[in-house]
Design a protein around this motif. Structure first.
Motif, mmCIF file in Angstrom:
data_model
loop_
_atom_site.group_PDB
_atom_site.id
_atom_site.type_symbol
_atom_site.label_atom_id
_atom_site.label_comp_id
_atom_site.label_asym_id
_atom_site.label_seq_id
_atom_site.Cartn_x
_atom_site.Cartn_y
_atom_site.Cartn_z
ATOM 1 N N GLY A 163 3.684 12.555 5.038
ATOM 2 C CA GLY A 163 4.038 13.471 6.122
ATOM 3 C C GLY A 163 4.867 12.762 7.168
ATOM 4 N N SER A 164 4.484 12.908 8.424
ATOM 5 C CA SER A 164 5.246 12.301 9.517
ATOM 6 C C SER A 164 4.815 10.871 9.822
ATOM 7 N N GLY A 165 3.949 10.297 9.002
ATOM 8 C CA GLY A 165 3.632 8.876 9.115
ATOM 9 C C GLY A 165 2.400 8.508 9.909
ATOM 10 N N MET B 191 0.842 -1.171 0.000
ATOM 11 C CA MET B 191 0.000 0.000 0.000
ATOM 12 C C MET B 191 0.886 1.233 0.000
ATOM 13 N N LEU B 192 0.594 2.167 -0.885
ATOM 14 C CA LEU B 192 1.353 3.406 -0.979
ATOM 15 C C LEU B 192 0.618 4.497 -0.207
ATOM 16 N N ASP B 193 1.298 5.144 0.723
ATOM 17 C CA ASP B 193 0.771 6.306 1.440
ATOM 18 C C ASP B 193 1.417 7.530 0.802
ATOM 19 N N PHE B 194 0.673 8.144 -0.133
ATOM 20 C CA PHE B 194 1.205 9.248 -0.931
ATOM 21 C C PHE B 194 1.006 10.548 -0.163
ATOM 22 N N GLY B 195 2.107 11.230 0.140
ATOM 23 C CA GLY B 195 2.032 12.427 0.969
ATOM 24 C C GLY B 195 1.939 12.042 2.429
ATOM 25 N N GLN C 83 11.175 7.235 12.110
ATOM 26 C CA GLN C 83 11.259 7.014 13.564
ATOM 27 C C GLN C 83 9.954 6.452 14.123
ATOM 28 N N ARG C 84 8.832 6.998 13.678
ATOM 29 C CA ARG C 84 7.531 6.645 14.257
ATOM 30 C C ARG C 84 6.961 5.327 13.764
ATOM 31 N N VAL C 85 7.336 4.938 12.542
ATOM 32 C CA VAL C 85 6.758 3.718 11.952
ATOM 33 C C VAL C 85 7.888 2.880 11.354
ATOM 34 N N PRO C 86 8.692 2.225 12.204
ATOM 35 C CA PRO C 86 9.838 1.485 11.698
ATOM 36 C C PRO C 86 9.459 0.284 10.829
ATOM 37 N N GLN C 87 8.224 -0.216 10.942
ATOM 38 C CA GLN C 87 7.809 -1.366 10.142
ATOM 39 C C GLN C 87 7.428 -0.983 8.706
ATOM 40 N N VAL D 190 5.570 8.001 0.797
ATOM 41 C CA VAL D 190 6.379 8.950 0.039
ATOM 42 C C VAL D 190 5.931 10.368 0.377
ATOM 43 N N ASP D 191 6.875 11.290 0.354
ATOM 44 C CA ASP D 191 6.564 12.687 0.643
ATOM 45 C C ASP D 191 7.690 13.562 0.105
ATOM 46 N N VAL D 192 7.387 14.843 -0.104
ATOM 47 C CA VAL D 192 8.399 15.808 -0.545
ATOM 48 C C VAL D 192 9.115 16.462 0.628
ATOM 49 N N SER D 193 8.656 16.189 1.841
ATOM 50 C CA SER D 193 9.241 16.796 3.037
ATOM 51 C C SER D 193 10.307 15.892 3.650
ATOM 52 N N GLU D 194 11.535 16.367 3.644
ATOM 53 C CA GLU D 194 12.632 15.591 4.219
ATOM 54 C C GLU D 194 12.435 15.388 5.719
ATOM 55 N N SER D 195 11.974 16.428 6.425
ATOM 56 C CA SER D 195 11.759 16.297 7.869
ATOM 57 C C SER D 195 10.587 15.368 8.163
#
Length: 166
Positions: A7-9, A1-5, A37-41, A25-30
Motif C-alpha cells: 500500500g502506501s508503505g 524482507m518483502l512487504d507484499f501488498g 515518498q514516505r519510506v525513501p530507505q 510490492v503492490d498493485v496500486s500505482e498511487s
C-alpha cells in the motif's frame, strides 16, 4: 524482507525503522508512489498481480503480508508465489480478518448485509483451519497463530507465522 501488498508503505516504514532491508510490492500505482515518498530507505515495485512478482526464486528471508489475502482472487497462486520468493526455511508472516464460528454467528445476526456487501473489498473469509490448510497446501508449516484486536472469540484479525518447507 518483502512487504507484499505494501500500500502506501505504513508497515514498510516500521520494518525499515527496525533495521530491515525492505522491498514493498503492490498493485496500486498511487500506493507505490506514496510509499516511495514516505519510506525513501525502502525499495518499492509495482506488480501486475499477486501471482507474478519480478524477483528471482528465494530472494527474501521473510515475507510480511498484512490484511491483503482476503482481497485476492487467486489465494493458492499467491501462496505459491510467496513460497517461490522466500528462501527454504524462511518466514511468511500474515494477518487477515478472523472468522471463527462465534464471530460468524454475531456477524450473521447483526451485520450480515454490511459484512458481506459484494461491493466491499473483502472477497475471502478465513478461519484458522482454512488459512492453515491453504498455507500447508502451499508448502508452509504454521508455527504460530494468535488472535489480535478484541478478545476471543471475536478477534478482529489473526496473525500467523509460517515457515517455508524446502
Amino acid at each position: 524482507m518483502l512487504d507484499f501488498g505494501c500500500g502506501s508503505g505504513a508497515a514498510s516504514r516500521v520494518l525499515a525503522a527496525a533495521g530491515h532491508a525492505v522491498v514493498g510490492v503492490d498493485v496500486s500505482e498511487s500506493g507505490i508512489a506514496l510509499a516511495h515518498q514516505r519510506v525513501p530507505q525502502a525499495t518499492f515495485t509495482l506488480i501486475e498481480s499477486e501471482t507474478r512478482v519480478p524477483f528471482p526464486d528465494a530472494s527474501f528471508d521473510v515475507c510480511f503480508c498484512t490484511e491483503v489475502i482476503e482481497h485476492l482472487l487467486d489465494v493458492q497462486g499467491f501462496i505459491r508465489e510467496v513460497h517461490r520468493l522466500v528462501v527454504p526455511g524462511g518466514l511468511f508472516l500474515i494477518t487477515t480478518p478472523y472468522h471463527g464460528w462465534v464471530k460468524n454467528l454475531v456477524i450473521m445476526t447483526l451485520r450480515f448485509e454490511k459484512h458481506f456487501d459484494p461491493t466491499w473489498g473483502h472477497i475471502r473469509f478465513f478461519t484458522r483451519r482454512s488459512l492453515t490448510r491453504c498455507l500447508e497446501d502451499g508448502g508452509f508449516e504454521v508455527e504460530q497463530f494468535r488472535g489480535i484486536g478484541r478478545c476471543w472469540p471475536v478477534w478482529k484479525s489473526m496473525f500467523v507465522a509460517a515457515r517455508r518447507r524446502p
